[in-house]
Write a protein that holds these residues in place. Structure first.
Motif, mmCIF file in Angstrom:
data_model
loop_
_atom_site.group_PDB
_atom_site.id
_atom_site.type_symbol
_atom_site.label_atom_id
_atom_site.label_comp_id
_atom_site.label_asym_id
_atom_site.label_seq_id
_atom_site.Cartn_x
_atom_site.Cartn_y
_atom_site.Cartn_z
ATOM 1 N N UNK A 23 0.962 -1.291 -0.003
ATOM 2 C CA UNK A 23 0.201 -0.029 -0.082
ATOM 3 C C UNK A 23 0.931 1.159 -0.020
ATOM 4 N N UNK A 24 0.781 1.996 -0.888
ATOM 5 C CA UNK A 24 1.402 3.269 -1.120
ATOM 6 C C UNK A 24 0.447 4.625 -0.620
ATOM 7 N N UNK A 25 0.960 5.262 0.325
ATOM 8 C CA UNK A 25 0.031 6.169 1.030
ATOM 9 C C UNK A 25 0.287 7.465 0.381
ATOM 10 N N UNK A 26 -0.638 8.329 0.056
ATOM 11 C CA UNK A 26 -0.262 9.888 -0.417
ATOM 12 C C UNK A 26 0.320 10.611 0.571
ATOM 13 N N UNK A 27 1.371 11.457 0.233
ATOM 14 C CA UNK A 27 2.353 12.151 0.889
ATOM 15 C C UNK A 27 1.569 12.796 1.807
ATOM 16 N N UNK A 28 0.389 13.447 1.628
ATOM 17 C CA UNK A 28 -0.131 14.148 2.607
ATOM 18 C C UNK A 28 -0.893 13.450 3.853
ATOM 19 N N UNK A 29 -0.917 12.172 3.526
ATOM 20 C CA UNK A 29 -1.355 11.507 4.639
ATOM 21 C C UNK A 29 -0.339 10.971 5.520
ATOM 22 N N UNK A 30 0.815 11.149 5.512
ATOM 23 C CA UNK A 30 2.063 10.781 6.129
ATOM 24 C C UNK A 30 2.416 11.640 7.306
ATOM 25 N N UNK A 31 2.423 11.099 8.597
ATOM 26 C CA UNK A 31 2.981 11.952 9.822
ATOM 27 C C UNK A 31 4.512 12.214 9.495
ATOM 28 N N UNK A 32 5.019 12.936 9.032
ATOM 29 C CA UNK A 32 6.274 13.246 8.814
ATOM 30 C C UNK A 32 7.267 13.449 10.012
ATOM 31 N N UNK A 33 6.721 13.599 11.195
ATOM 32 C CA UNK A 33 7.355 13.869 12.399
ATOM 33 C C UNK A 33 8.103 12.603 12.812
ATOM 34 N N UNK A 34 7.566 11.499 12.253
ATOM 35 C CA UNK A 34 8.371 10.276 12.362
ATOM 36 C C UNK A 34 9.181 9.608 11.482
#
Length: 93
Positions: A23-34
């Motif tokens: 599953x590839x998640x859209x970039x805007x759905x990622x919590x980039x803090x992690x």
């Protein structure tokens, strides 16, 4: 879909793209803090060059556990700006 590691939701989306059972998640759905970008790269003959993130949660690190294709080949254009996970990251509905 959710991507969970070490008890934290790293990504959540109703619009993942499934390629080769990932599953590839859209970039805007990622919590980039992690996520922390690494220098690791791999190459796929039809998708192109992948770049990787470490996942870091509560002082624990999962090295190169997330990947993406910054400039995918035409055949994989549908996963541009998407991130996938492995190495123990739980993908659930």
């Amino acid at each position: 879909m959710k991507a969970i590691w070490n008890g934290k939701t790293i990504a959540e989306s109703n619009n993942t793209v499934v390629v080769e059972s990932n599953h590839y998640f859209p970039e805007n759905s990622i919590n980039k803090d992690y996520l922390v970008l690494t220098n690791h790269h791999t190459s796929c003959p039809w998708k192109g060059q992948a770049s990787y993130y470490n996942i870091e949660v509560d002082g624990k690190k999962n090295e190169n556990a997330a990947w993406f294709y910054p400039s995918p080949k035409d055949a994989a254009d549908n996963i541009k700006n998407h991130v996938a996970f492995w190495k123990g990251v739980q993908i659930t509905e």
